[in-house]
Design an enzyme around this catalytic site. Structure first.
Site, PDB file in Angstrom:
ATOM      1  N   VAL A  15       0.831  -1.209   0.000  1.00  0.00           N
ATOM      2  CA  VAL A  15       0.000   0.000   0.000  1.00  0.00           C
ATOM      3  C   VAL A  15       0.865   1.259   0.000  1.00  0.00           C
ATOM      4  O   VAL A  15       0.719   2.142  -0.848  1.00  0.00           O
ATOM      5  CB  VAL A  15      -0.955  -0.010   1.222  1.00  0.00           C
ATOM      6  CG1 VAL A  15      -1.807   1.240   1.235  1.00  0.00           C
ATOM      7  CG2 VAL A  15      -1.861  -1.232   1.189  1.00  0.00           C
ATOM      8  N   VAL A  16       1.808   1.345   0.948  1.00  0.00           N
ATOM      9  CA  VAL A  16       2.692   2.520   1.014  1.00  0.00           C
ATOM     10  C   VAL A  16       3.671   2.504  -0.153  1.00  0.00           C
ATOM     11  O   VAL A  16       3.916   3.531  -0.794  1.00  0.00           O
ATOM     12  CB  VAL A  16       3.450   2.574   2.363  1.00  0.00           C
ATOM     13  CG1 VAL A  16       4.499   3.684   2.354  1.00  0.00           C
ATOM     14  CG2 VAL A  16       2.472   2.798   3.513  1.00  0.00           C
ATOM     15  N   SER A  94       7.538  -3.365   6.562  1.00  0.00           N
ATOM     16  CA  SER A  94       7.658  -3.254   8.024  1.00  0.00           C
ATOM     17  C   SER A  94       8.448  -4.457   8.535  1.00  0.00           C
ATOM     18  O   SER A  94       8.294  -4.884   9.672  1.00  0.00           O
ATOM     19  CB  SER A  94       6.276  -3.202   8.675  1.00  0.00           C
ATOM     20  OG  SER A  94       5.529  -4.349   8.310  1.00  0.00           O
ATOM     21  N   GLU A 143      11.771   9.947   8.567  1.00  0.00           N
ATOM     22  CA  GLU A 143      10.677  10.842   8.982  1.00  0.00           C
ATOM     23  C   GLU A 143       9.364  10.095   9.196  1.00  0.00           C
ATOM     24  O   GLU A 143       8.653  10.319  10.166  1.00  0.00           O
ATOM     25  CB  GLU A 143      10.476  11.934   7.922  1.00  0.00           C
ATOM     26  CG  GLU A 143       9.412  12.966   8.269  1.00  0.00           C
ATOM     27  CD  GLU A 143       9.866  13.907   9.373  1.00  0.00           C
ATOM     28  OE1 GLU A 143       9.396  13.736  10.528  1.00  0.00           O
ATOM     29  OE2 GLU A 143      10.682  14.795   9.093  1.00  0.00           O
ATOM     30  N   ASP A 219       3.052  -0.232  19.264  1.00  0.00           N
ATOM     31  CA  ASP A 219       3.306   0.682  18.143  1.00  0.00           C
ATOM     32  C   ASP A 219       3.637   2.082  18.668  1.00  0.00           C
ATOM     33  O   ASP A 219       4.579   2.729  18.211  1.00  0.00           O
ATOM     34  CB  ASP A 219       2.081   0.731  17.225  1.00  0.00           C
ATOM     35  CG  ASP A 219       2.266   1.715  16.083  1.00  0.00           C
ATOM     36  OD1 ASP A 219       3.178   1.510  15.264  1.00  0.00           O
ATOM     37  OD2 ASP A 219       1.516   2.705  16.020  1.00  0.00           O
ATOM     38  N   LYS A 223       7.334   4.332  18.598  1.00  0.00           N
ATOM     39  CA  LYS A 223       7.459   5.731  18.169  1.00  0.00           C
ATOM     40  C   LYS A 223       8.055   6.601  19.277  1.00  0.00           C
ATOM     41  O   LYS A 223       8.879   7.480  19.016  1.00  0.00           O
ATOM     42  CB  LYS A 223       6.093   6.261  17.735  1.00  0.00           C
ATOM     43  CG  LYS A 223       5.575   5.592  16.465  1.00  0.00           C
ATOM     44  CD  LYS A 223       4.122   5.923  16.198  1.00  0.00           C
ATOM     45  CE  LYS A 223       3.605   5.166  14.969  1.00  0.00           C
ATOM     46  NZ  LYS A 223       2.168   5.349  14.763  1.00  0.00           N
ATOM     47  N   GLY A 340      -1.951   6.696   6.745  1.00  0.00           N
ATOM     48  CA  GLY A 340      -2.485   6.785   5.381  1.00  0.00           C
ATOM     49  C   GLY A 340      -1.360   6.650   4.379  1.00  0.00           C
ATOM     50  O   GLY A 340      -0.266   7.172   4.591  1.00  0.00           O
TER      51      GLY A 340
END
Length: 359
Positions: A15-16, A94, A143, A219, A223, A340
């Site tokens: 998707v990404v 990932s 980023e 998750d 981060k 997204g």
């Protein structure tokens, strides 16, 4: 007119990855970005002589038709090392396995742009190796590992480079948990049940296929590990500090996501009580990651916020991060879509551009 050419090697076309490739191939720039590798788990397109792959917008069909097997990562490094032009590896997966090779790529002069959190939130030794700044090493930009395309990491790195010192960071780092708590705990009284919101979030595609992968807090912990390390806190790992899991103990080991969702309503009582207590104080509940540089403390869990607080008025699945520094005593607040494909891909492409400008 620049004559600079960089070779781009892309792993992952999900998707990404798909959004990234579409953006890369459509981009107009004075720098020439040659796509020289496109790899998925089994098949790939590879330019042996580093001439650009002639795929254009039909890259999906070309990849699907390819009979070329994907190279093992050691062989890929050996191949990319021979490139006559600088190489940027874009890992749009990932995968912890691929992330485990980042130091090898970098030590061989190959730069990396990625949204993959695994390498940056694993052990501290890997982090230090990736950012050792040896002159022969490739550059590393990530980023999109925090807040998708939001300029959180670039802002932190820039202000630190100018001599500012981060004091505190707190924020809503998960689009999934942002949506869930924004719906569950509001300034207007409601009887919404936590389990019902989780079910809706899954239906809308906000959660992982198994919502426990969001609700365990890991998750967010990854981060927070990343922003903590950038800010000067030597966080050992995402499991080295308190992380509140929203999964009821008896449901941690149920076999399927469906069974988990079916039984979750049996455990609504505690969070409903917590919501009511917050409401009596004119507060809402939010799922927060926090870093306190002075005390070297990091934590993840539910916090209460006044109705007037920026975190309380959040809508949808936005991320919001508050950064207090020596210079910014009134915290800088960065808010926007933290998930997204399009915004994540843009964050990765932005890093590719920054690396290319430095090469």
């Amino acid at each position: 007119m620049s004559t600079k050419v960089v070779n781009v090697a892309v792993i992952g076309a999900g998707v990404v990855g798909s959004a990234f490739l579409d953006q890369l191939l459509a981009m107009k720039s004075t720098i020439t970005y040659n796509l020289v590798l496109l790899a998925e788990a089994e098949r790939s397109l590879i330019s042996k002589d580093f001439s650009p792959l002639n795929v254009g917008s039909d890259w999906k069909a070309a990849l699907a038709a390819s009979t070329t097997k994907t190279l093992p990562l050691d062989d890929l490094i050996a191949h990319l090392k021979t490139s006559p032009k600088p190489v940027i590896l874009v890992d749009n997966t990932s995968s912890a396995y691929i992330a485990g090779f980042y130091t090898k790529f970098v030590e061989n002069g190959i730069s990396i742009a990625t949204p993959n959190k695994k390498a940056f939130s694993s052990d501290l030794a890997t982090w230090k190796a990736l950012f050792s700044n040896k002159p022969t090493n490739g550059f590393v930009y990530h980023e999109a590992t925090v807040g998708a395309g939001l300029p959180i990491i670039s802002f932190l790195r820039e202000i630190i480079q100018t001599g500012d010192e981060v004091e505190k960071i707190e924020g809503i780092f998960s689009g999934t948990l942002s949506y869930i708590f924004n719906e569950f705990s509001t300034s207007q009284a409601n009887d919404v049940k936590f389990s019902d919101v989780v079910k809706v979030a899954k239906k809308l595609g906000y959660t992982e296929p198994d919502p426990r992968d969001d609700l365990n807090g890991l998750d967010v912990a990854r981060k927070v590990t990343i922003v903590g390390r950038i800010s000067g806190v030597e966080v050992e790992s995402p499991t080295s500090f308190p992380v509140q899991s929203l999964i009821p103990k008896p449901l941690e080991s149920v076999k399927s996501a469906d069974e988990f969702l079916e039984k979750l309503s049996d455990y609504d009582k505690d969070l409903t009580q917590l919501k009511k207590e917050a409401a009596t104080e004119n507060k809402v509940l939010r799922f927060i990651g926090k870093v306190d540089v002075a005390t070297k403390s990091v934590s993840v869990g539910i916090e209460k916020y006044d109705y007037s607080h920026p975190f309380a008025s959040l809508k949808g699945s936005d991320n919001v991060i508050s950064i207090k520094t020596k210079r910014y005593t009134n915290p800088v607040v960065i808010q926007g879509a933290g998930a997204g494909a399009a915004v994540t891909a843009a964050g990765v492409l932005g890093d590719v551009i920054k690396i290319a400008q430095r090469l």
